[in-house]
Design an enzyme around this catalytic site. Structure first.
Site, PDB file in Angstrom:
ATOM      1  N   LYS A 228      46.605  33.891  38.327  1.00 26.73           N
ATOM      2  CA  LYS A 228      47.616  33.028  37.390  1.00 26.73           C
ATOM      3  C   LYS A 228      46.233  31.820  37.598  1.00 26.73           C
ATOM      4  CE  LYS A 228      50.861  29.011  36.633  1.00 26.73           C
ATOM      5  NZ  LYS A 228      51.433  29.121  37.163  1.00 26.73           N
ATOM      6  N   ASP A 233      49.291  22.110  35.089  1.00 27.05           N
ATOM      7  CA  ASP A 233      50.485  22.222  34.172  1.00 27.05           C
ATOM      8  C   ASP A 233      51.580  21.257  34.398  1.00 27.05           C
ATOM      9  OD1 ASP A 233      52.415  23.018  32.977  1.00 27.05           O
ATOM     10  OD2 ASP A 233      53.150  24.158  35.456  1.00 27.05           O
ATOM     11  N   LYS A 240      56.825  17.666  32.677  1.00 28.09           N
ATOM     12  CA  LYS A 240      57.537  18.148  34.658  1.00 28.09           C
ATOM     13  C   LYS A 240      57.741  16.383  34.959  1.00 28.09           C
ATOM     14  CE  LYS A 240      54.492  21.406  36.111  1.00 28.09           C
ATOM     15  NZ  LYS A 240      56.061  22.298  36.757  1.00 28.09           N
ATOM     16  N   ASP A 251      48.323  24.997  40.164  1.00 28.70           N
ATOM     17  CA  ASP A 251      48.414  26.208  39.606  1.00 28.70           C
ATOM     18  C   ASP A 251      48.126  26.888  39.653  1.00 28.70           C
ATOM     19  OD1 ASP A 251      51.262  26.373  39.218  1.00 28.70           O
ATOM     20  OD2 ASP A 251      50.967  25.847  36.732  1.00 28.70           O
ATOM     21  N   ASP A 310      57.336  25.163  30.669  1.00 32.60           N
ATOM     22  CA  ASP A 310      56.799  25.269  31.431  1.00 32.60           C
ATOM     23  C   ASP A 310      57.083  26.154  32.437  1.00 32.60           C
ATOM     24  OD1 ASP A 310      56.030  23.012  33.971  1.00 32.60           O
ATOM     25  OD2 ASP A 310      58.073  23.086  34.684  1.00 32.60           O
ATOM     26  N   GLU A 312      54.821  28.794  31.980  1.00 34.15           N
ATOM     27  CA  GLU A 312      53.922  29.074  31.007  1.00 34.15           C
ATOM     28  C   GLU A 312      52.813  30.351  31.846  1.00 34.15           C
ATOM     29  OE1 GLU A 312      52.239  26.609  34.474  1.00 34.15           O
ATOM     30  OE2 GLU A 312      53.786  26.463  32.667  1.00 34.15           O
ATOM     31  N   ARG A 314      54.497  33.034  33.780  1.00 34.72           N
ATOM     32  CA  ARG A 314      54.043  34.409  33.483  1.00 34.72           C
ATOM     33  C   ARG A 314      53.425  34.378  31.838  1.00 34.72           C
ATOM     34  NH1 ARG A 314      59.945  32.918  34.028  1.00 34.72           N
ATOM     35  NH2 ARG A 314      59.374  31.487  35.540  1.00 34.72           N
TER      36      ARG A 314
END
Length: 465
Positions: A228, A233, A240, A251, A310, A312, A314
């Site tokens: 990933k 993010d 967030k 992230d 949030d 995202e 996956r």
């Protein structure tokens, strides 16, 4: 870090680090001389595990370093790492027979890591450790290079590590080792079948992309790594709160970790056909950001209802895993800083992993314990798949039950829908960060699981060649 470890022949002179416990202390001090015995008594050194004592010689120079170990064999094998930043500049060595010399050497080097790219610090202290002759320094160096790559990437802020820069790291690593591949950018993602990678990254001024690179002989076993690569993010339209955004530069920790593992594999020249796929995006906010309630197409052909922007990571992993799965790799590994639920369940130091391959799960657990690289298996509990039901699409990408239960498990179950052909698949939900310094683990970006995976792949494929 690798410069911290040297062979004995490369040192002009070095100070021994002597392992002692309460029972052996008297004998060791007798061997060092009466002055050493008086010095240690005056300083109250009793050889408690992980304690140390500098012992001067008669001329005032450093004669030895005494390091306390557990006589019962229960000491943390990484405890020697505490010396890396505590000793004065100079060369030191582990005498032959030092308990757990390979682990101690690794811990010492890992503890010496410093991310000083942005610091004008004038600290020039140089501490080097000469490893015993029976320690494989070349292999340790490969591991250290991989860990340093992962840590450096995670620690680099998003203003200097965007999607383009992250993809360029993939390219540079593979080109340097004789590999090849391609990077698909922006609107090209739609033309080449990565609609969810495009949807997640399109709101940023920095175009999304996916890096796909391979190395090794075509007829060797196929090992594919997917990471990933969300360089930052914000949460997207499900923004967030500020305190949850502080560490979001990490992230892309999944991408950083698979690149660290890839570096180890190529340095060791393992007989595998290695493929690394990294979707690189920034989850930003703008007028064209994807929204809660949107229904996205995927490379797999499944339609995906968006429950929360949030979640995202996956989505981009799903497209990347679908691509990886198409060539039926023997082993498919993905790594991601995916869920807060994993941290709630197991804390920051113990990443969960998910697989239906019982033999692989057992091997991972054994290697993780042996490498002091902790991992813990959680179940792909199929009854929870119902939590991903959607009334308007093939699947929702988050738990729609309203319970908030099993967040890490349902994320893994979502990813499992995009893997069918791989002989073995395993998903790691890592934290990628050390919140409080400990031996072998400075505070900051962290490599988790990749030392254990490197040992596993080395054992599996060296034996089968």
């Amino acid at each position: 870090m690798r410069e911290t470890l040297i062979r004995q022949s490369d040192a002009q002179s070095s100070v021994p680090i002597v392992a002692v416990d309460a029972e052996s202390l008297e004998t060791v001090l007798t061997g060092l001389g009466e002055t050493a015995k008086v010095w240690c008594q005056a300083n109250g050194f009793s050889a408690k595990p992980s304690s140390f004592q500098l012992v001067p010689g008669l001329s005032g120079d450093l004669q030895a370093v005494l390091f306390g170990v557990d006589s019962g064999g229960n000491a943390d094998p990484f405890s020697l790492g505490s010396l890396a930043n505590a000793l004065p500049s100079g060369d030191y060595h582990l005498p032959d027979g030092f308990p757990g010399a390979a682990e101690a050497s690794l811990a010492f080097a890992l503890s010496s890591y410093k991310f000083d790219r942005y610091s004008a610090s004038s600290n020039k202290k140089v501490v080097r450790l000469c490893v015993p002759s029976d320690v494989d320094l070349d292999r340790l160096s490969a591991v250290l290079d991989g860990v340093q790559l992962a840590r450096d990437l995670i620690n680099t802020p998003a203003n200097d590590l965007g999607p383009e820069e992250l993809a360029s790291v993939v390219e540079a690593l593979f080109v340097e080792n004789g590999g090849s591949g391609q990077i698909t950018v922006g609107e090209g993602l739609l033309r080449h079948g990565f609609p969810m990678v495009h949807a997640v990254g399109r709101a940023s001024s920095r175009a999304p992309r996916i890096a796909d690179y391979s190395w090794g002989a075509e007829d060797d076993p196929r090992v594919t790594l997917v990471g990933k690569g969300v360089i930052f993010d914000t949460g997207g339209l499900n923004l967030k709160p500020g305190n949850s955004m502080t560490l979001m530069k990490k992230d892309m920790g999944g991408a950083a970790n698979v690149l660290g593992l890839a570096s180890m594999i190529m340095a060791a020249k393992l007989p595998v056909r290695l493929r690394v796929i990294v979707p690189c995006v920034e989850n930003a906010v703008s007028g064209n950001a994807f929204r809660p309630g949107d229904i996205l197409d995927s490379r797999k052909g499944l339609t995906v209802e968006i429950g929360n922007t949030d979640a995202e990571g996956r989505l981009i992993l799903a497209d990347a895993l679908a691509l990886a799965d198409e060539e039926s790799p023997e082993v498919l590994i993905d790594m991601a800083t995916l869920t807060g639920a994993a941290r709630v369940a197991l804390g920051p130091d113990l990443p969960p992993f998910y697989t239906d391959d019982e033999a692989l799960a057992e091997d991972i657990a054994v290697m993780a314990e042996a490498a002091t690289d902790p991992l813990w298996r959680l179940p792909l509990w199929k009854p929870y798949m119902k939590y991903l039901d959607s009334k308007v699409a093939d699947i929702n990408h988050i738990n729609t039950s309203g319970t908030g239960y099993a967040g890490s498990i349902t994320a893994a179950l979502f990813l499992s829908r995009f893997v069918e052909k791989a002989e073995s698949w395993v998903h790691f939900d890592i934290f990628g960060w050390t919140p409080a310094e400990k031996p072998g683990k400075p505070m900051g970006g962290e490599a988790q699981g990749i030392r254990a995976l490197f040992d596993l792949l080395s054992e599996r494929y060296t034996k089968t060649k």
